[in-house]
Design an enzyme around this catalytic site. Sequence first.
Site, PDB file in Angstrom:
ATOM      1  N   TYR A  29      -3.801  -1.228  -0.919  1.00  0.00           N
ATOM      2  CA  TYR A  29      -2.764  -2.247  -1.079  1.00  0.00           C
ATOM      3  C   TYR A  29      -2.186  -2.205  -2.496  1.00  0.00           C
ATOM      4  O   TYR A  29      -0.973  -2.223  -2.682  1.00  0.00           O
ATOM      5  CB  TYR A  29      -3.344  -3.631  -0.760  1.00  0.00           C
ATOM      6  CG  TYR A  29      -2.375  -4.760  -0.966  1.00  0.00           C
ATOM      7  CD1 TYR A  29      -1.329  -4.979  -0.075  1.00  0.00           C
ATOM      8  CD2 TYR A  29      -2.501  -5.611  -2.062  1.00  0.00           C
ATOM      9  CE1 TYR A  29      -0.426  -6.012  -0.272  1.00  0.00           C
ATOM     10  CE2 TYR A  29      -1.606  -6.647  -2.262  1.00  0.00           C
ATOM     11  CZ  TYR A  29      -0.576  -6.842  -1.359  1.00  0.00           C
ATOM     12  OH  TYR A  29       0.320  -7.864  -1.563  1.00  0.00           O
ATOM     13  N   GLU A  51       1.534 -15.166   2.562  1.00  0.00           N
ATOM     14  CA  GLU A  51       1.216 -15.812   1.281  1.00  0.00           C
ATOM     15  C   GLU A  51       0.862 -17.280   1.509  1.00  0.00           C
ATOM     16  O   GLU A  51      -0.025 -17.825   0.850  1.00  0.00           O
ATOM     17  CB  GLU A  51       2.377 -15.683   0.290  1.00  0.00           C
ATOM     18  CG  GLU A  51       2.637 -14.270  -0.202  1.00  0.00           C
ATOM     19  CD  GLU A  51       1.598 -13.719  -1.157  1.00  0.00           C
ATOM     20  OE1 GLU A  51       0.652 -14.437  -1.531  1.00  0.00           O
ATOM     21  OE2 GLU A  51       1.733 -12.529  -1.529  1.00  0.00           O
ATOM     22  N   TRP A  59      -6.855 -12.753  -1.186  1.00  0.00           N
ATOM     23  CA  TRP A  59      -5.863 -11.923  -0.511  1.00  0.00           C
ATOM     24  C   TRP A  59      -6.519 -10.885   0.396  1.00  0.00           C
ATOM     25  O   TRP A  59      -5.981 -10.518   1.431  1.00  0.00           O
ATOM     26  CB  TRP A  59      -4.926 -11.272  -1.532  1.00  0.00           C
ATOM     27  CG  TRP A  59      -3.835 -10.505  -0.862  1.00  0.00           C
ATOM     28  CD1 TRP A  59      -3.657  -9.160  -0.869  1.00  0.00           C
ATOM     29  CD2 TRP A  59      -2.771 -11.039  -0.050  1.00  0.00           C
ATOM     30  NE1 TRP A  59      -2.550  -8.828  -0.122  1.00  0.00           N
ATOM     31  CE2 TRP A  59      -1.991  -9.960   0.388  1.00  0.00           C
ATOM     32  CE3 TRP A  59      -2.416 -12.327   0.343  1.00  0.00           C
ATOM     33  CZ2 TRP A  59      -0.866 -10.120   1.198  1.00  0.00           C
ATOM     34  CZ3 TRP A  59      -1.292 -12.488   1.148  1.00  0.00           C
ATOM     35  CH2 TRP A  59      -0.541 -11.392   1.568  1.00  0.00           C
TER      36      TRP A  59
END
Length: 195
Positions: A29, A51, A59
């Site tokens: 990522y 988000e 995350w």
Amino acid sequence: MSPTSPTIVGTDGLTRCAWAGTDAEYQRYHDEEWGVPLHGQRQVFEKISLEGFQAGLSWITILRKRPAFRERFHGFDLDAVAAMTEADVESLLDDARIIRHRGKINAVIGNARTALELGDDLDELLWSFAPPPRPARLAQWTEVPAVTPESTALSAHLRKRGYRFVGPTTMYALMQSGGLVDDHLVGCWRSESAP
């Protein structure tokens, strides 16, 4: 996340921002997505939605659940998400593959409806709040802000239009991940390869 060292060297020999750690998915990522300019109505809607789900979580949790989110939210197609019903919400709340938070689920559906009702081009709207490039790359995590005037303004604009789970901190995370700002630190291979 505030790692003690700003960068970390992976087993592949690449120096990355320390938050990428040693997890292969996090490193992928970091290398391929984080800080890359994001465009497209569906892509921006997905990122806003994810988000929002991330608020209060790490995350990596969202990344690991992203395939299921994409499946359950119809690839984040605005029309399909806006058409979701209370029965869909109940089904989502029973699916352990995603974050089962009624408020966040309803926010995604409501945000899709808002975007369609207002005719918002989410790509254009998001990028209209992009700050000017920094004069110098940041060197320490303590220099990376959690919010900025631009993320605060974007949050206020979206909230005024009826969007939910779009707070200033969440919007700054969106700006980082979507490439509106480049927070790859000095020494990170991505900072050295960036134009």
